[in-house]
Design an enzyme around this catalytic site. Sequence first.
Site, PDB file in Angstrom:
ATOM      1  N   HIS A  67      58.374 -65.507  64.518  1.00  8.37           N
ATOM      2  CA  HIS A  67      58.016 -66.797  63.933  1.00  8.37           C
ATOM      3  C   HIS A  67      56.778 -67.363  64.627  1.00  8.37           C
ATOM      4  O   HIS A  67      55.815 -67.772  63.982  1.00  8.37           O
ATOM      5  CB  HIS A  67      59.194 -67.775  64.055  1.00  8.37           C
ATOM      6  N   ASP A  96      25.452 -68.353  51.462  1.00  7.32           N
ATOM      7  CA  ASP A  96      26.652 -67.571  51.796  1.00  7.32           C
ATOM      8  C   ASP A  96      26.784 -67.577  53.315  1.00  7.32           C
ATOM      9  O   ASP A  96      26.016 -68.234  54.013  1.00  7.32           O
ATOM     10  CB  ASP A  96      26.529 -66.121  51.271  1.00  7.32           C
ATOM     11  N   TRP A 132      56.829 -65.715  71.894  1.00  6.47           N
ATOM     12  CA  TRP A 132      55.422 -65.500  71.503  1.00  6.47           C
ATOM     13  C   TRP A 132      54.509 -65.492  72.720  1.00  6.47           C
ATOM     14  O   TRP A 132      53.392 -65.025  72.658  1.00  6.47           O
ATOM     15  CB  TRP A 132      54.972 -66.530  70.464  1.00  6.47           C
ATOM     16  N   SER A 160      39.604 -59.388  64.493  1.00  5.36           N
ATOM     17  CA  SER A 160      39.326 -60.153  63.285  1.00  5.36           C
ATOM     18  C   SER A 160      38.844 -61.556  63.628  1.00  5.36           C
ATOM     19  O   SER A 160      37.865 -62.064  63.081  1.00  5.36           O
ATOM     20  CB  SER A 160      40.588 -60.211  62.421  1.00  5.36           C
ATOM     21  N   HIS A 244      45.929 -71.653  76.383  1.00  2.43           N
ATOM     22  CA  HIS A 244      45.674 -73.085  76.244  1.00  2.43           C
ATOM     23  C   HIS A 244      44.498 -73.396  75.330  1.00  2.43           C
ATOM     24  O   HIS A 244      44.642 -74.185  74.402  1.00  2.43           O
ATOM     25  CB  HIS A 244      45.587 -73.834  77.573  1.00  2.43           C
ATOM     26  N   GLU A 246      43.616 -71.638  73.011  1.00  6.79           N
ATOM     27  CA  GLU A 246      44.134 -71.270  71.691  1.00  6.79           C
ATOM     28  C   GLU A 246      44.766 -72.475  70.982  1.00  6.79           C
ATOM     29  O   GLU A 246      44.600 -72.638  69.781  1.00  6.79           O
ATOM     30  CB  GLU A 246      45.160 -70.135  71.843  1.00  6.79           C
ATOM     31  N   TYR A 248      43.869 -75.452  71.169  1.00  5.53           N
ATOM     32  CA  TYR A 248      42.788 -76.295  70.651  1.00  5.53           C
ATOM     33  C   TYR A 248      42.061 -75.604  69.504  1.00  5.53           C
ATOM     34  O   TYR A 248      41.515 -76.263  68.625  1.00  5.53           O
ATOM     35  CB  TYR A 248      41.843 -76.717  71.781  1.00  5.53           C
ATOM     36  N   SER A 259      38.401 -85.994  59.541  1.00  5.40           N
ATOM     37  CA  SER A 259      37.210 -86.826  59.673  1.00  5.40           C
ATOM     38  C   SER A 259      36.386 -86.834  58.395  1.00  5.40           C
ATOM     39  O   SER A 259      35.511 -87.681  58.219  1.00  5.40           O
ATOM     40  CB  SER A 259      36.334 -86.343  60.836  1.00  5.40           C
ATOM     41  N   HIS A 293      49.093 -75.868  83.447  1.00  6.03           N
ATOM     42  CA  HIS A 293      50.125 -76.889  83.199  1.00  6.03           C
ATOM     43  C   HIS A 293      51.285 -76.302  82.385  1.00  6.03           C
ATOM     44  O   HIS A 293      52.315 -76.944  82.242  1.00  6.03           O
ATOM     45  CB  HIS A 293      49.548 -78.149  82.543  1.00  6.03           C
ATOM     46  N   HIS A 294      51.109 -75.086  81.881  1.00  2.00           N
ATOM     47  CA  HIS A 294      52.250 -74.400  81.258  1.00  2.00           C
ATOM     48  C   HIS A 294      53.122 -73.745  82.319  1.00  2.00           C
ATOM     49  O   HIS A 294      54.144 -73.154  81.998  1.00  2.00           O
ATOM     50  CB  HIS A 294      51.752 -73.318  80.292  1.00  2.00           C
ATOM     51  N   THR A 319      40.855 -87.406  73.399  1.00  3.53           N
ATOM     52  CA  THR A 319      41.747 -87.380  72.241  1.00  3.53           C
ATOM     53  C   THR A 319      42.014 -88.797  71.762  1.00  3.53           C
ATOM     54  O   THR A 319      42.036 -89.068  70.561  1.00  3.53           O
ATOM     55  CB  THR A 319      43.071 -86.674  72.597  1.00  3.53           C
ATOM     56  N   LYS A 322      39.210 -90.115  69.679  1.00  2.00           N
ATOM     57  CA  LYS A 322      39.242 -89.656  68.292  1.00  2.00           C
ATOM     58  C   LYS A 322      40.222 -90.478  67.467  1.00  2.00           C
ATOM     59  O   LYS A 322      39.907 -90.923  66.359  1.00  2.00           O
ATOM     60  CB  LYS A 322      39.625 -88.166  68.231  1.00  2.00           C
ATOM     61  N   ARG A 441      65.136 -74.214  75.594  1.00  2.00           N
ATOM     62  CA  ARG A 441      64.640 -73.632  74.353  1.00  2.00           C
ATOM     63  C   ARG A 441      65.000 -72.146  74.307  1.00  2.00           C
ATOM     64  O   ARG A 441      65.400 -71.562  75.314  1.00  2.00           O
ATOM     65  CB  ARG A 441      63.137 -73.834  74.217  1.00  2.00           C
TER      66      ARG A 441
END
Lengths: 516, 386
Positions: A67, A96, A132, A160, A244, A246, A248, A259, A293-294, A319, A322, A441
């Site tokens: 998943h 193009d 994952w 890719s 990390h 990733e 973002y 926006s 921080h993970h 953040t 924004k 989890r």
Amino acid sequence: MAHGPKPGFTRWLYTTNHKDIGSMYLWFSFAMFLLGGCMALVIRAELFQPGLQIVQPDFFNQMTTMHGLIMVFGAVMPAFVGLANWMVPMMIGAPDMALPRMNNWSFWILPFAFAMLASTLFMEGGAPNFGWTFYAPLSTEYAPPSVTFFIFAIHIMGASSIMGAINIVATILNMRAPGMTLMKMPLFVWTWLITAYLLIAVMPVLAGVVTMMLMDIHFGTSFFSAAGGGDPVLFQHVFWFFGHPEVYIMILPAFGIVSAIIPTFARKPLFGYSSMVYATASIAFLSFIVWAHHMFTVGMPIAGELFFMYATMLIAVPTGVKVFNWVTTMFRGSMTFETPMLFSIAFVILFTLGGFSGLMLAIAPADFQYHDTYFVVAHFHYVLVPGAIFSITAGVYYWLPKWTGNMYNETMGKVHFWMAFVGLNVTFFPMHFVGLAGMPRRIPDYALQFADFNQIASVGAFLFGAAQIVFLFNVIRTVKGGKKATDEVWENPEGLEWSVPSPAPYHTFSTPPVVR
Amino acid sequence: MLMGFKRLFALLTISACVPAAFAQEASQEAAEEVQRWGVNMTQGVTEVSRTTYDLHMLIFWICVAIGVVVFGVMFYSMWRHRKSKGYKAAQFHESLGVELAWTIVPTLILIGMAIPATKTLYDIYDTKEADLDIMITGYQWKWKYDYLGSDVSFFSNLSTPQSQIQNQQPKSANYLLEVDEPLVVPVNKKIRFLITANDVIHAWWVPDLAVKKDAIPGFVNESWTRIDEPGIYRGQCAELCGKDHGFMPIVVKAVPEDEYHSWLSDRAAAAARIKELTNKTFTFDELYARGEKIYNSACVACHQANGQGIPGTFPAIAGSKVATGPMDGHMSMVVNGSPSNPAMQAFGAQLSEVDLAAVITYQRSAFGNNMGDTVQPIDILNFKNK
């Protein structure tokens, strides 16, 4: 028809047209979204009540792993690349993408990568079952044999992504219409330019870590095996140095989409364009220095713990800028609430909630309690589902009339929105509670005190899943026909894409438009 | 709609107060009653757990306050500034002052959060001058506790029966949160935990103590606690460690100091008795019965209750070459583990000679293997010393 598409299957197989490739990316991503979603429903069905009812723990772990992988690499990332393929050339006035043949290749290797990944479900020993994040040594010494196929699939997805990113950078930097300076580019183009650099920087790191795994499994090295002098924590550092940024990669293009949408339906220019650009760049920079921080609980020295805590907390500043800018854009606007706007407003609210729990997670001593609980699951789903999925959905509704020439059905759009909105909150909000109350989890079965909220969450998940069927039906109807859309579609939207007919011609700009 | 908000507000208030009210009663032998609808972190029973809780609530309320302001403005605009109400859009889109303000103000708020967080972190990291050291080792899927400086050392396994997990029997109050042997510790003593793992990464987590630390093979991590009140505190492994990750509970029993010391000497005496049994000769039936118990705690997670294993991952015992082959090969597999498959642990150090002999005897005759032979504890000892 001299410049039109070829008829038949070969149009799609050999195409170098950014619109065809964009559409294929989007359809592929939606198929993966449904597949990954069905796996989530297996998880939620098993967790509907305590005890093992539907699947055994090992298969449960395969479902959580697949998943996650499918949603990240198969649904969210290709959807953003699809939107970039469709919109970036139209937004900057290019005919193009810069590297059309590579574009064809970067799409067509994806179905093979995911076929390989999905085939592991049918192998002896089962699919990858280590989450994952595939922490070693669980994913190396203790993994099922299918892990080798997983590694090759990751390599292909990475290739890719890198090709897609190079193409986007080349297009944006070289093919802008005369007069379109960098600071005149739409924010979607800006956010994708920054995202592409993130991709180019970190996908090789992911390739590196899976290659190290491959060496450990098959060639007798000991990168991650303590018994051979290696270091299991090294895996986590390398993985999160990719992982990390990733997250973002999965959110910055979303910032660009909303926006574009909020100013259109507030009938007011985006507030603080340049601070939006700087905030995006700051977030991208900070994303590289906060990976650990993970890993607050792995036993880092206190100096490291403090550095990563402070740096992570800092991300709240750009953040916040924004979010404040979007709210100020709405403030004293003249708002209407069509489906894309509904999804965008939900994005701002729910993404902010996810940001709040993210700020709580940044506080290292409190994170010791949150880490690896359902509080984290709630946090990243509040960021990723409204953040990535809602913004992609908003973008699809927003640009669908431009792509097809037809208006989608507004009522069905609203039904989709409310089902998805309610489903999302019913699914993920209770996860904050069970997480704080102590539910780890990735467990297939849980103590009785967590039963009630899990039951609620499971009901919400099925509602959220059902909402996507409404979406699919609405999109198919719009592609087939419906009320004709005008060129501008919406009331006075901003951007070059609205200056061309709906549907947009197969080759958009044969002579470059001039931007004032 | 109003009712909804009232309920939500009540929920938020309760979330802050309930754990406090329960903390007093919940300590001794409490958790027999399942506490449903828990919505917040526990305040726990240590100084660190309480400061962590306060920190958590502080940040939570700051987030709530920011949320009220931001969403307030947003909903106000959505309500007042609608096209359907004929509101004409303003056209402003830049203001250096405003944009600077919402960079600087959040930075100041963050500094306000960082100060107490840093203090708490220093406290958590201070593992010096402990009264007692306990080594914790994570295994797939059980915990081993070594009381350093004494002979006491044991494994702690999930004690919830499979029949409850498979829904053939009603679930007990501490479903999945109960073990055969809890970690027993004294109250009001600084206990240092040395945490490591034998195979994959696990994480030792007891919410009431606010201790969560990864158990990593090849590393020894440190953490500490000082428990205020006697009681039973429950937790679980918090790092995905394979298929039985959800079945790896932790139970800590905090007792007064004198009770702890008498428990410790009892435990050491019991270990000595088990050692003596190594020289006794057992009958087949004695070994078989004991072996069945050992199998159901040590082997069942992988090889399954019916001995069939899981194809492709864990080999079957029923009809296997090892369990129906020469005794030496079987002993080697159980005592030393599998040379080719790291998932098969070396049980030589985990089980006593008596238990090893029993479980091997059991495996050779159960599941239709019908070998009918026995192995005595002394044979195991001789095998180990070979």
